[in-house]
Scaffold this motif. Structure first.
Motif, mmCIF file in Angstrom:
data_model
loop_
_atom_site.group_PDB
_atom_site.id
_atom_site.type_symbol
_atom_site.label_atom_id
_atom_site.label_comp_id
_atom_site.label_asym_id
_atom_site.label_seq_id
_atom_site.Cartn_x
_atom_site.Cartn_y
_atom_site.Cartn_z
ATOM 1 N N ASN A 135 -5.451 20.024 -4.733
ATOM 2 C CA ASN A 135 -4.049 19.637 -4.584
ATOM 3 C C ASN A 135 -3.702 19.230 -3.155
ATOM 4 O OD1 ASN A 135 -3.457 20.065 -7.288
ATOM 5 N ND2 ASN A 135 -2.951 22.223 -6.973
ATOM 6 N N ARG A 136 -4.428 19.747 -2.176
ATOM 7 C CA ARG A 136 -4.214 19.341 -0.780
ATOM 8 C C ARG A 136 -4.931 18.001 -0.578
ATOM 9 N NH1 ARG A 136 -5.671 24.990 -0.120
ATOM 10 N NH2 ARG A 136 -7.752 24.380 0.602
ATOM 11 N N ARG A 137 -4.157 16.918 -0.602
ATOM 12 C CA ARG A 137 -4.792 15.601 -0.633
ATOM 13 C C ARG A 137 -3.862 14.539 -0.084
ATOM 14 N NH1 ARG A 137 -2.073 16.611 -5.266
ATOM 15 N NH2 ARG A 137 -1.261 14.864 -6.498
ATOM 16 N N VAL A 138 -4.432 13.374 0.228
ATOM 17 C CA VAL A 138 -3.669 12.168 0.551
ATOM 18 C C VAL A 138 -4.153 11.077 -0.403
ATOM 19 C CG1 VAL A 138 -3.116 10.415 2.268
ATOM 20 C CG2 VAL A 138 -3.383 12.803 2.978
ATOM 21 N N GLU A 139 -3.221 10.424 -1.081
ATOM 22 C CA GLU A 139 -3.545 9.360 -2.027
ATOM 23 C C GLU A 139 -3.144 8.012 -1.443
ATOM 24 O OE1 GLU A 139 -1.708 10.190 -5.759
ATOM 25 O OE2 GLU A 139 -2.954 11.960 -6.159
ATOM 26 N N ILE A 140 -4.056 7.053 -1.530
ATOM 27 C CA ILE A 140 -3.816 5.686 -1.071
ATOM 28 C C ILE A 140 -3.945 4.765 -2.283
ATOM 29 C CG2 ILE A 140 -4.595 3.855 0.492
ATOM 30 C CD1 ILE A 140 -6.018 6.202 2.071
ATOM 31 N N THR A 141 -2.874 4.058 -2.617
ATOM 32 C CA THR A 141 -2.838 3.221 -3.813
ATOM 33 C C THR A 141 -2.476 1.791 -3.443
ATOM 34 O OG1 THR A 141 -2.066 5.148 -5.094
ATOM 35 C CG2 THR A 141 -1.843 2.983 -6.132
ATOM 36 N N PHE A 142 -3.202 0.842 -4.044
ATOM 37 C CA PHE A 142 -2.948 -0.577 -3.772
ATOM 38 C C PHE A 142 -3.325 -1.412 -4.983
ATOM 39 C CE2 PHE A 142 -6.938 0.906 -2.035
ATOM 40 C CZ PHE A 142 -7.885 0.024 -2.544
ATOM 41 N N PRO A 143 -2.760 -2.620 -5.144
ATOM 42 C CA PRO A 143 -3.056 -3.450 -6.313
ATOM 43 C C PRO A 143 -4.472 -3.999 -6.261
ATOM 44 C CG PRO A 143 -1.017 -4.139 -5.222
ATOM 45 C CD PRO A 143 -1.715 -3.210 -4.291
ATOM 46 N N ARG A 144 -5.059 -4.169 -7.445
ATOM 47 C CA ARG A 144 -6.335 -4.872 -7.543
ATOM 48 C C ARG A 144 -6.091 -6.355 -7.295
ATOM 49 N NH1 ARG A 144 -10.578 -2.847 -10.712
ATOM 50 N NH2 ARG A 144 -10.822 -4.898 -11.659
ATOM 51 N N PHE A 185 3.859 -0.773 3.787
ATOM 52 C CA PHE A 185 3.409 0.562 3.427
ATOM 53 C C PHE A 185 4.589 1.387 2.924
ATOM 54 C CE2 PHE A 185 -0.910 0.664 5.028
ATOM 55 C CZ PHE A 185 -0.937 -0.347 5.975
ATOM 56 N N ASP A 186 4.376 2.118 1.863
ATOM 57 C CA ASP A 186 5.341 3.105 1.370
ATOM 58 C C ASP A 186 4.713 4.469 1.626
ATOM 59 O OD1 ASP A 186 7.389 4.427 0.151
ATOM 60 O OD2 ASP A 186 6.896 3.799 -1.885
ATOM 61 N N VAL A 187 5.272 5.232 2.559
ATOM 62 C CA VAL A 187 4.654 6.475 3.027
ATOM 63 C C VAL A 187 5.565 7.648 2.682
ATOM 64 C CG1 VAL A 187 3.639 7.659 5.009
ATOM 65 C CG2 VAL A 187 3.648 5.151 4.939
ATOM 66 N N ARG A 188 5.020 8.648 1.976
ATOM 67 C CA ARG A 188 5.845 9.772 1.536
ATOM 68 C C ARG A 188 5.063 11.076 1.576
ATOM 69 N NH1 ARG A 188 9.735 7.563 -3.310
ATOM 70 N NH2 ARG A 188 9.778 5.389 -2.689
ATOM 71 N N ALA A 191 0.344 11.902 5.726
ATOM 72 C CA ALA A 191 0.448 10.549 5.179
ATOM 73 C C ALA A 191 0.715 9.534 6.291
ATOM 74 C CB ALA A 191 1.554 10.496 4.124
ATOM 75 N N ASP A 192 1.570 9.895 7.253
ATOM 76 C CA ASP A 192 1.841 9.017 8.392
ATOM 77 C C ASP A 192 0.570 8.752 9.203
ATOM 78 O OD1 ASP A 192 4.572 8.618 7.936
ATOM 79 O OD2 ASP A 192 5.163 10.353 9.125
ATOM 80 N N ALA A 193 -0.233 9.801 9.410
ATOM 81 C CA ALA A 193 -1.463 9.643 10.180
ATOM 82 C C ALA A 193 -2.433 8.706 9.477
ATOM 83 C CB ALA A 193 -2.113 11.013 10.400
ATOM 84 N N VAL A 198 0.851 -1.184 0.000
ATOM 85 C CA VAL A 198 0.000 0.000 0.000
ATOM 86 C C VAL A 198 0.893 1.242 0.000
ATOM 87 C CG1 VAL A 198 -1.803 1.284 1.208
ATOM 88 C CG2 VAL A 198 -1.792 -1.224 1.289
ATOM 89 N N ARG A 199 0.597 2.175 -0.897
ATOM 90 C CA ARG A 199 1.319 3.443 -0.941
ATOM 91 C C ARG A 199 0.422 4.539 -0.373
ATOM 92 N NH1 ARG A 199 3.585 3.817 -7.057
ATOM 93 N NH2 ARG A 199 1.407 4.375 -7.371
ATOM 94 N N VAL A 200 0.976 5.346 0.519
ATOM 95 C CA VAL A 200 0.243 6.470 1.107
ATOM 96 C C VAL A 200 1.084 7.721 0.873
ATOM 97 C CG1 VAL A 200 -0.876 7.396 3.158
ATOM 98 C CG2 VAL A 200 -0.673 4.911 2.884
ATOM 99 N N PHE A 201 0.607 8.597 -0.020
ATOM 100 C CA PHE A 201 1.359 9.782 -0.412
ATOM 101 C C PHE A 201 0.570 11.031 -0.047
ATOM 102 C CE2 PHE A 201 3.448 7.379 -4.228
ATOM 103 C CZ PHE A 201 4.255 6.682 -3.343
#
Length: 212
Positions: free
Chosen positions: A199-208, A176-179, A158-160, A135-138
Motif C-alpha cells: 500500500n505504500r506506493r507511488v503510481e505513475i499513469t499515462f496514455p498508451r 502532470f496531475d500530482v496528488r 508524489a511531488d518528488a 501524466v498522473r502521479v499519485f
C-alpha cells in the motif's frame, strides 16, 4: 499464469458499467484536494458498447429471454516483479507503473535513495516513447500514523517523483496531475506488514501511444 524470470504475469478481465466520463483536469504539476468518486486508475477505458435493439428479430432470443444490461469489458494485464517492488498494469488505453515506497525513499521520508532516479528515469523514457502528454502521479501510504501525516507524506513523495520525471520527459507540453491520497484506496490488507508494504506506493499513469 505464465512465469518468467523475476516476473509474474497475470491477465484479468474487468467488467465496468458504462458511466459518465471522469476526466482529471491537469495542468503542469497540478493537484487539488477533491477525491475521485471511484479509486484512481479504475475508470472505464474501453469504448462504449454497440447499441443493440432488444426487439431485433435477428437476436433470436429464446421465448421470455431479455438482454442483460450493457457493459464494457476492459482488458487489464498486470505484471509484477517477484518481490512486488514494481508493478505494471496495462489496459487498452493506459499504462500504470506502481513503485513501492521502500525502493524510492527511506522510511517516513520523501528524499530519494540512491537507486530511485534510475527507476524513475526508465519510466520517463517510456512516457517519451508513448508520446504521452498527460501524466498522473499519485502517492499512497498505509494506515499507520495519522491520516493527515499520510496525506502530507504521500503528496511530498508524489511531488518528488514528478520532479524527477520532468527531468527526462521531453514533451514540453506534458501536464502532470500530482496528488497524495494517504491511506485511501489500499490494494492490500493493512493488517499485515506485507500488505502495508504494497500500500505504500507511488503510481505513475499515462496514455498508451497510438498504434500500441
Amino acid at each position: 499464469m505464465t512465469k518468467r524470470p523475476r516476473t509474474i504475469a497475470a491477465t484479468a478481465v474487468v467488467g465496468l458499467v458504462i458511466a459518465g466520463a471522469h476526466l482529471l483536469g491537469a495542468t503542469s504539476a497540478h493537484a487539488d484536494d477533491v477525491k475521485p468518486s471511484i479509486p484512481p486508475g479504475t475508470e472505464p477505458s474501453a469504448s462504449p458498447p454497440v447499441v443493440v435493439k432488444p426487439d431485433s428479430p435477428r437476436l433470436k432470443l429464446p421465448q421470455g429471454g431479455v438482454l442483460a444490461p450493457p457493459k464494457v469489458l476492459d482488458m487489464v494485464e498486470v505484471v509484477e516483479d517477484l518481490g512486488g517492488e514494481q508493478r505494471r498494469q496495462e489496459t487498452n488505453q493506459t499504462v500504470m507503473m506502481a513503485l513501492q515506497s521502500e525502493v524510492l525513499f527511506p522510511e517516513n521520508s520523501a528524499v530519494f535513495n540512491a537507486q530511485a532516479a534510475a527507476r524513475i528515469q526508465a519510466i520517463a523514457n517510456e512516457i517519451n516513447q508513448q508520446k504521452a502528454s498527460q501524466v498522473r502521479v499519485f502517492g499512497f501510504t498505509d494506515d499507520q500514523g495519522s491520516y493527515e501525516h499520510g496525506k502530507e507524506l504521500s503528496k511530498q513523495r508524489a511531488d518528488a517523483v514528478q520532479s524527477e520525471l520532468a527531468k527526462t520527459v521531453t514533451n514540453p507540453k506534458v501536464t502532470f496531475d500530482v496528488r497524495g491520497y494517504s491511506e485511501d484506496y489500499p490494494i492490500a490488507d493493512n493488517s499485515t506488514e506485507e500488505g502495508r508494504k504494497k500500500n505504500r506506493r507511488v503510481e505513475i499513469t499515462f496514455p498508451r501511444g497510438a498504434g500500441n
